[in-house]
Design a protein around this motif. Structure first.
Motif, mmCIF file in Angstrom:
data_model
loop_
_atom_site.group_PDB
_atom_site.id
_atom_site.type_symbol
_atom_site.label_atom_id
_atom_site.label_comp_id
_atom_site.label_asym_id
_atom_site.label_seq_id
_atom_site.Cartn_x
_atom_site.Cartn_y
_atom_site.Cartn_z
ATOM 1 N N ASP A 1 42.747 12.925 17.918
ATOM 2 C CA ASP A 1 42.891 11.497 17.371
ATOM 3 C C ASP A 1 43.585 12.065 15.357
ATOM 4 O OD1 ASP A 1 43.247 9.549 14.695
ATOM 5 O OD2 ASP A 1 41.277 9.013 14.617
ATOM 6 N N GLU A 2 44.873 11.631 15.647
ATOM 7 C CA GLU A 2 46.618 13.008 14.672
ATOM 8 C C GLU A 2 46.017 11.954 13.525
ATOM 9 O OE1 GLU A 2 49.849 14.690 16.657
ATOM 10 O OE2 GLU A 2 49.905 12.311 17.073
ATOM 11 N N SER A 3 45.524 10.962 13.267
ATOM 12 C CA SER A 3 45.656 10.316 11.801
ATOM 13 C C SER A 3 44.330 10.932 10.926
ATOM 14 C CB SER A 3 45.167 8.798 12.186
ATOM 15 O OG SER A 3 44.095 8.689 12.608
ATOM 16 N N THR A 4 42.699 10.995 12.160
ATOM 17 C CA THR A 4 42.031 11.758 10.950
ATOM 18 C C THR A 4 42.009 13.806 11.740
ATOM 19 O OG1 THR A 4 40.497 11.738 13.376
ATOM 20 C CG2 THR A 4 40.619 10.068 11.695
ATOM 21 N N LEU A 5 42.706 13.848 12.664
ATOM 22 C CA LEU A 5 42.498 15.859 13.240
ATOM 23 C C LEU A 5 41.397 16.136 13.415
ATOM 24 C CD1 LEU A 5 44.631 17.532 10.332
ATOM 25 C CD2 LEU A 5 45.213 15.739 12.561
ATOM 26 N N GLU A 6 40.041 14.683 14.129
ATOM 27 C CA GLU A 6 39.400 15.292 14.789
ATOM 28 C C GLU A 6 39.417 15.068 16.318
ATOM 29 O OE1 GLU A 6 36.039 15.430 13.502
ATOM 30 O OE2 GLU A 6 37.223 14.921 11.323
ATOM 31 N N LYS A 7 38.437 15.613 16.671
ATOM 32 C CA LYS A 7 38.623 15.879 18.502
ATOM 33 C C LYS A 7 38.623 14.606 19.057
ATOM 34 C CE LYS A 7 37.463 20.954 18.273
ATOM 35 N NZ LYS A 7 36.141 21.625 18.576
ATOM 36 N N THR A 8 38.299 13.859 20.349
ATOM 37 C CA THR A 8 38.834 12.882 20.843
ATOM 38 C C THR A 8 37.261 12.950 22.312
ATOM 39 O OG1 THR A 8 40.826 12.896 22.399
ATOM 40 C CG2 THR A 8 40.904 12.047 19.996
ATOM 41 N N ALA A 9 37.296 11.533 22.646
ATOM 42 C CA ALA A 9 36.649 12.522 23.852
ATOM 43 C C ALA A 9 37.731 13.113 25.077
ATOM 44 C CB ALA A 9 35.919 11.036 24.419
ATOM 45 N N GLY A 10 38.835 13.711 24.895
ATOM 46 C CA GLY A 10 39.433 14.029 26.156
ATOM 47 C C GLY A 10 38.944 15.415 25.680
ATOM 48 N N PHE A 11 39.316 15.819 24.364
ATOM 49 C CA PHE A 11 38.534 17.505 23.961
ATOM 50 C C PHE A 11 38.133 18.711 25.450
ATOM 51 C CE2 PHE A 11 37.706 21.457 22.532
ATOM 52 C CZ PHE A 11 38.575 22.100 21.971
ATOM 53 N N ASP A 12 37.217 17.317 25.788
ATOM 54 C CA ASP A 12 36.426 19.035 26.477
ATOM 55 C C ASP A 12 37.055 18.748 28.193
ATOM 56 O OD1 ASP A 12 34.277 19.489 25.141
ATOM 57 O OD2 ASP A 12 33.399 18.078 25.668
ATOM 58 N N LEU A 13 37.894 17.696 28.553
ATOM 59 C CA LEU A 13 38.113 17.741 30.165
ATOM 60 C C LEU A 13 39.317 18.323 30.060
ATOM 61 C CD1 LEU A 13 38.666 16.453 33.054
ATOM 62 C CD2 LEU A 13 39.996 14.353 31.683
ATOM 63 N N LEU A 14 40.277 18.375 28.672
ATOM 64 C CA LEU A 14 41.809 18.659 28.999
ATOM 65 C C LEU A 14 41.683 20.863 28.828
ATOM 66 C CD1 LEU A 14 44.942 19.233 28.240
ATOM 67 C CD2 LEU A 14 43.973 19.333 25.860
ATOM 68 N N LYS A 15 40.390 20.849 28.027
ATOM 69 C CA LYS A 15 39.554 22.108 27.536
ATOM 70 C C LYS A 15 39.479 23.082 29.000
ATOM 71 C CE LYS A 15 37.001 25.904 25.952
ATOM 72 N NZ LYS A 15 35.511 25.785 24.168
ATOM 73 N N THR A 16 38.762 22.268 30.245
ATOM 74 C CA THR A 16 38.321 22.372 31.114
ATOM 75 C C THR A 16 39.873 22.729 32.207
ATOM 76 O OG1 THR A 16 36.383 21.615 31.393
ATOM 77 C CG2 THR A 16 37.460 21.257 33.842
ATOM 78 N N ASP A 17 40.625 21.633 32.394
ATOM 79 C CA ASP A 17 41.929 21.542 32.944
ATOM 80 C C ASP A 17 42.429 22.680 32.627
ATOM 81 O OD1 ASP A 17 41.145 19.539 34.883
ATOM 82 O OD2 ASP A 17 41.544 18.391 33.493
ATOM 83 N N LEU A 18 42.662 23.318 31.470
ATOM 84 C CA LEU A 18 43.865 24.490 31.402
ATOM 85 C C LEU A 18 42.942 25.538 31.114
ATOM 86 C CD1 LEU A 18 44.846 23.540 27.585
ATOM 87 C CD2 LEU A 18 46.099 23.124 29.885
ATOM 88 N N THR A 19 41.609 25.414 31.209
ATOM 89 C CA THR A 19 41.317 27.048 32.239
ATOM 90 C C THR A 19 41.236 27.160 34.118
ATOM 91 O OG1 THR A 19 39.267 26.978 30.033
ATOM 92 C CG2 THR A 19 38.747 28.113 32.566
ATOM 93 N N GLU A 20 40.755 25.969 34.457
ATOM 94 C CA GLU A 20 42.013 26.123 36.029
ATOM 95 C C GLU A 20 42.953 25.805 36.010
ATOM 96 O OE1 GLU A 20 41.673 25.107 39.502
ATOM 97 O OE2 GLU A 20 39.921 25.874 38.373
ATOM 98 N N PHE A 21 43.648 25.895 35.041
ATOM 99 C CA PHE A 21 45.505 26.096 35.036
ATOM 100 C C PHE A 21 45.451 27.556 35.071
ATOM 101 C CE2 PHE A 21 48.564 27.132 31.723
ATOM 102 C CZ PHE A 21 49.602 27.115 33.253
ATOM 103 N N ALA A 22 44.671 28.250 34.054
ATOM 104 C CA ALA A 22 44.479 29.909 34.212
ATOM 105 C C ALA A 22 44.471 30.356 34.814
ATOM 106 C CB ALA A 22 44.520 30.039 32.604
ATOM 107 N N SER A 23 43.480 29.594 35.150
ATOM 108 C CA SER A 23 42.376 30.541 36.605
ATOM 109 C C SER A 23 43.913 30.381 38.183
ATOM 110 C CB SER A 23 41.131 29.766 37.552
ATOM 111 O OG SER A 23 40.998 30.158 38.329
#
Length: 302
Positions: A262-284
Motif C-alpha cells: 500500500d503506497e500510502s501506508t507502505l504496509e505490505k498487502t495480501a499480494g506480498f506472499d504470492l509475489l514472493k513465491t512467484d519471484l522465487t519460481e522465476f529465479a528457479s
C-alpha cells in the motif's frame, strides 16, 4: 540486525553495516541478485537535515524488494542488498553525478554535473524523492557528500564486483539480476496499460537477447503483464556490469508496487506472499534455463 521501518543507525549500540551479502550455504548457480534501493536504515543525522517527515522520505525506496527476492539463497545464489536508503545515497548512478546547487562549496572538477539524472534531482546524492519533494532544508558540505561516496558507494561497488567476478570465475559466466520496484502509476508510453514487471537489458546491450526473452517469457507464464525496456531499460548498474560478449549478463527487474504494498501506508498487502513465491519460481526457472546445454555456450561468451 534489528530493522525498524525508519530508525537511526546512530542510535544503535553497534551501528549497522551499510549493506549485507546473504550467501547460500554453497553457491551452485551462476547468478548474483542485487537490491540497491531497498535500504531502510535512516541515520538520525540525515533525518535532521531533511524537510520531509519520516513517511515522505521513504517514497523513493524499493519497498521490501530484498525480502521479495530473499529465497534465492535457498536456490544457490547470493543476494546483495543495501541497508542505507536511496534518498541518502544512490549506488545506481555514476560515482560522482552531483548537483552543485546542493553543496556549499565547489565540487571536484571530475564530477558529472550535467547528466539528465542530476538535472532531474536524482543524482548520486539525490535532491528529490518521488513526486518532486525536496529532501534537504539547506545545502550539504562538499566533504559530507564526498564522504558518502568514498565510505559507502565505493565499497558497495567493490563488493558487488567481487561477487560477480567470483561467480564468473567459478562458472565461466555470471548473470546479475538487479532488483527494483516502481510506482503503481507507471504506464507504458503511448498506452494506458499498467505493466506488472519491466525487464531491462539496456536494449540488448547488457544481456543476451535469449536471456532477456526467457525472463519475459517466464514472468508472463506466471500471469504477469511484462514489458521490456520501457520505460525502464536499466540504470548504471545494469549498464556498467553487463558485458554479454564476456559472459557477463545483467538484467534489471522492476516490480510494480501496486502488486504487494500500500503506497500510502507502505504496509505490505495480501499480494506480498504470492509475489514472493512467484519471484522465487522465476529465479528457479532462470537458473534452470541457464543450466540447459543449449544456453551454456551462448551465455559464456556471445
Amino acid at each position: 540486525m534489528r530493522e525498524a521501518d525508519v530508525h537511526g543507525a546512530d542510535d544503535e549500540p553497534n551501528p549497522v553495516a551499510p549493506y549485507e551479502v546473504r550467501r547460500p550455504r554453497q553457491q551452485t548457480e551462476p547468478f548474483v541478485f542485487n537490491s540497491p534501493h531497498s535500504g531502510r536504515v535512516y541515520p538520525e543525522s540525515f533525518l535532521a537535515t531533511s524537510r520531509l517527515d519520516r513517511m515522505a522520505i521513504r517514497r523513493s525506496e524499493d519497498h521490501y524488494v530484498d525480502e521479495l527476492f530473499a529465497d534465492v539463497t535457498q536456490l544457490g545464489a547470493p543476494l546483495f542488498h543495501a541497508r542505507f536508503p536511496r534518498a541518502w545515497l544512490d549506488v545506481n548512478r555514476e560515482p560522482y553525478e552531483l548537483d552543485p546547487r546542493m553543496f556549499d562549496g565547489a565540487l571536484p572538477s571530475f564530477a558529472n554535473i550535467g547528466s539528465m539524472r542530476v538535472a532531474g534531482g536524482l543524482g548520486t546524492i539525490p535532491r528529490l524523492v518521488a513526486e518532486n519533494m525536496e529532501i534537504y532544508r539547506g545545502r550539504l558540505s562538499v566533504d559530507e557528500g564526498l564522504a558518502r561516496i568514498e565510505q559507502v558507494y565505493r565499497p558497495y561497488h567493490a563488493t558487488l564486483r567481487r561477487l560477480i567476478a567470483h561467480t564468473h570465475v567459478q562458472f565461466g559466466k555470471a548473470v546479475l539480476i538487479d532488483c527494483h520496484s516502481m510506482p503503481a502509476t507507471v504506464r507504458v508510453a503511448g498506452g494506458s496499460q499498467r505493466p506488472d514487471i519491466i525487464v531491462g537489458d539496456r536494449y540488448g546491450a547488457s544481456a543476451s537477447h535469449d536471456l532477456s526473452r526467457a525472463a519475459v517469457s517466464f514472468l508472463s507464464g506466471l500471469g504477469y503483464r511484462v514489458v521490456r525496456n520501457k520505460p525502464y531499460a536499466g540504470g548504471f548498474i545494469t549498464e556498467h556490469y553487463g558485458r554479454p560478449d564476456r559472459g557477463l549478463h545483467a538484467l534489471q527487474i522492476e516490480v510494480n508496487r501496486g502488486l504487494y504494498v500500500d503506497e500510502s501506508t507502505l504496509e505490505k498487502t495480501a499480494g506480498f506472499d504470492l509475489l514472493k513465491t512467484d519471484l522465487t519460481e522465476f529465479a528457479s526457472q532462470m537458473m534452470a534455463y541457464v543450466r540447459e546445454d543449449g544456453a551454456q555456450d551462448q551465455l559464456a561468451a556471445e
